[in-house]
Design a protein around this motif. Structure first.
Motif, mmCIF file in Angstrom:
data_model
loop_
_atom_site.group_PDB
_atom_site.id
_atom_site.type_symbol
_atom_site.label_atom_id
_atom_site.label_comp_id
_atom_site.label_asym_id
_atom_site.label_seq_id
_atom_site.Cartn_x
_atom_site.Cartn_y
_atom_site.Cartn_z
ATOM 1 N N ALA A 197 -2.702 -1.295 10.334
ATOM 2 C CA ALA A 197 -2.129 -1.861 9.789
ATOM 3 C C ALA A 197 -0.271 -0.617 10.289
ATOM 4 O O ALA A 197 0.631 -1.185 10.489
ATOM 5 C CB ALA A 197 -2.180 -1.839 8.709
ATOM 6 N N PHE A 198 -0.700 0.488 10.416
ATOM 7 C CA PHE A 198 0.695 1.376 10.535
ATOM 8 C C PHE A 198 1.337 1.045 11.740
ATOM 9 O O PHE A 198 2.312 1.332 12.212
ATOM 10 C CB PHE A 198 -0.322 2.883 9.885
ATOM 11 C CG PHE A 198 0.662 3.333 10.210
ATOM 12 C CD1 PHE A 198 2.222 4.060 9.401
ATOM 13 C CD2 PHE A 198 1.017 4.645 11.101
ATOM 14 C CE1 PHE A 198 3.013 4.575 10.009
ATOM 15 C CE2 PHE A 198 2.048 5.745 11.261
ATOM 16 C CZ PHE A 198 3.223 6.568 11.067
ATOM 17 N N LEU A 231 4.646 4.177 2.202
ATOM 18 C CA LEU A 231 3.678 4.087 1.799
ATOM 19 C C LEU A 231 1.527 4.038 2.229
ATOM 20 O O LEU A 231 0.974 4.122 2.475
ATOM 21 C CB LEU A 231 3.691 2.190 0.445
ATOM 22 C CG LEU A 231 5.255 2.790 -0.632
ATOM 23 C CD1 LEU A 231 5.075 2.322 -1.015
ATOM 24 C CD2 LEU A 231 4.110 3.852 -1.535
ATOM 25 N N VAL A 232 2.398 2.783 3.396
ATOM 26 C CA VAL A 232 1.311 2.355 4.290
ATOM 27 C C VAL A 232 0.488 3.937 4.859
ATOM 28 O O VAL A 232 -0.642 3.910 4.763
ATOM 29 C CB VAL A 232 1.728 1.297 5.272
ATOM 30 C CG1 VAL A 232 -0.109 1.448 6.393
ATOM 31 C CG2 VAL A 232 1.527 0.198 4.832
ATOM 32 N N LEU A 233 1.990 4.547 5.253
ATOM 33 C CA LEU A 233 1.229 6.121 6.317
ATOM 34 C C LEU A 233 0.541 6.776 5.434
ATOM 35 O O LEU A 233 -0.400 7.305 4.851
ATOM 36 C CB LEU A 233 2.029 6.536 6.853
ATOM 37 C CG LEU A 233 2.045 7.722 7.237
ATOM 38 C CD1 LEU A 233 1.329 8.044 8.724
ATOM 39 C CD2 LEU A 233 3.104 8.589 8.098
ATOM 40 N N LEU A 234 0.868 6.894 3.847
ATOM 41 C CA LEU A 234 0.694 7.616 2.511
ATOM 42 C C LEU A 234 -1.060 7.454 2.457
ATOM 43 O O LEU A 234 -1.874 8.596 1.971
ATOM 44 C CB LEU A 234 1.346 7.572 1.680
ATOM 45 C CG LEU A 234 2.442 8.895 1.905
ATOM 46 C CD1 LEU A 234 3.911 8.210 0.535
ATOM 47 C CD2 LEU A 234 2.288 10.059 1.869
ATOM 48 N N MET A 254 -2.361 3.184 -4.585
ATOM 49 C CA MET A 254 -1.080 2.930 -3.793
ATOM 50 C C MET A 254 -1.315 2.012 -2.178
ATOM 51 O O MET A 254 -0.291 1.619 -1.948
ATOM 52 C CB MET A 254 -1.126 4.607 -3.176
ATOM 53 C CG MET A 254 0.295 4.422 -1.885
ATOM 54 S SD MET A 254 1.306 5.795 -1.757
ATOM 55 C CE MET A 254 1.039 6.791 -3.073
ATOM 56 N N ASP A 255 -2.331 1.272 -2.217
ATOM 57 C CA ASP A 255 -2.495 0.640 -1.436
ATOM 58 C C ASP A 255 -2.020 -0.980 -2.253
ATOM 59 O O ASP A 255 -1.153 -1.486 -1.220
ATOM 60 C CB ASP A 255 -3.704 0.167 -1.213
ATOM 61 C CG ASP A 255 -4.590 0.016 -2.904
ATOM 62 O OD1 ASP A 255 -4.318 0.224 -3.592
ATOM 63 O OD2 ASP A 255 -5.995 -0.464 -1.981
ATOM 64 N N ILE A 256 -1.578 -0.855 -3.286
ATOM 65 C CA ILE A 256 -1.482 -2.122 -3.762
ATOM 66 C C ILE A 256 0.494 -2.573 -3.977
ATOM 67 O O ILE A 256 0.906 -3.148 -3.777
ATOM 68 C CB ILE A 256 -1.487 -2.343 -5.197
ATOM 69 C CG1 ILE A 256 -3.632 -2.510 -5.172
ATOM 70 C CG2 ILE A 256 -1.144 -3.167 -6.068
ATOM 71 C CD1 ILE A 256 -3.948 -3.737 -4.603
ATOM 72 N N ALA A 257 0.847 -0.552 -4.256
ATOM 73 C CA ALA A 257 2.823 -0.675 -4.427
ATOM 74 C C ALA A 257 3.061 -1.168 -2.613
ATOM 75 O O ALA A 257 3.540 -1.685 -2.486
ATOM 76 C CB ALA A 257 2.275 0.792 -4.395
#
Length: 144
Positions: A73-74, A133-136, A1-4
């Protein structure tokens, strides 16, 4: 998910960089004195700077896999999103004026009037996707 999230962030940044370049090229900075641009320079450059710093922090997170970096980052994305909504709210009337105005009839056209609608929409959509995506990822959903 981090790459997405990284891919979504880079796509978002590309659209934002295009709009920033268009705004500067069309005289957005110069129009601050005349008041014809509705985008305050501090908001434009604050949005850009925070988003760029956040992207760098996210890249470091992807490499180092430290959860504090994901949350940083979030945290940087929240004011970026707020500034983005401010700019969107100021851009909508300019876009509506463009649709209503006859081309060539105006002398001092706001620089942001030259933003293509698909770029604005894609930038906003990818920004929301990036934020989610960053939060997840920061919460630990989806693995890293």
């Amino acid at each position: 998910m981090d790459i997405a999230a990284l891919i979504a962030w880079v796509v978002t940044a590309s659209g934002g960089f295009y709009m920033l370049g268009t705004w500067i090229q069309r005289g957005g900075i110069r129009q601050q004195q005349s008041g014809s641009s509705r985008m305050p320079a501090p908001v434009v450059f604050g949005h850009f700077a925070l988003a760029a710093v956040g992207l760098v922090v996210w890249i470091i997170y992807v490499v180092a896999d430290k959860s504090a970096l994901a949350w940083t980052a979030f945290g940087l994305l929240l004011p970026v999103a707020l500034l983005g909504f401010v700019m969107l709210a100021r851009w909508i009337p300019v876009h509506r004026e463009r649709a209503a105005a006859a081309y060539g009839a105006e002398v001092d056209v706001p620089a942001e009037r030259h933003f293509p609608l698909p770029v604005v929409l894609a930038h906003g959509l990818f920004a929301v996707v990036t934020l989610v995506l960053v939060l997840l990822t920061a919460v630990g959903i989806g693995g890293s």
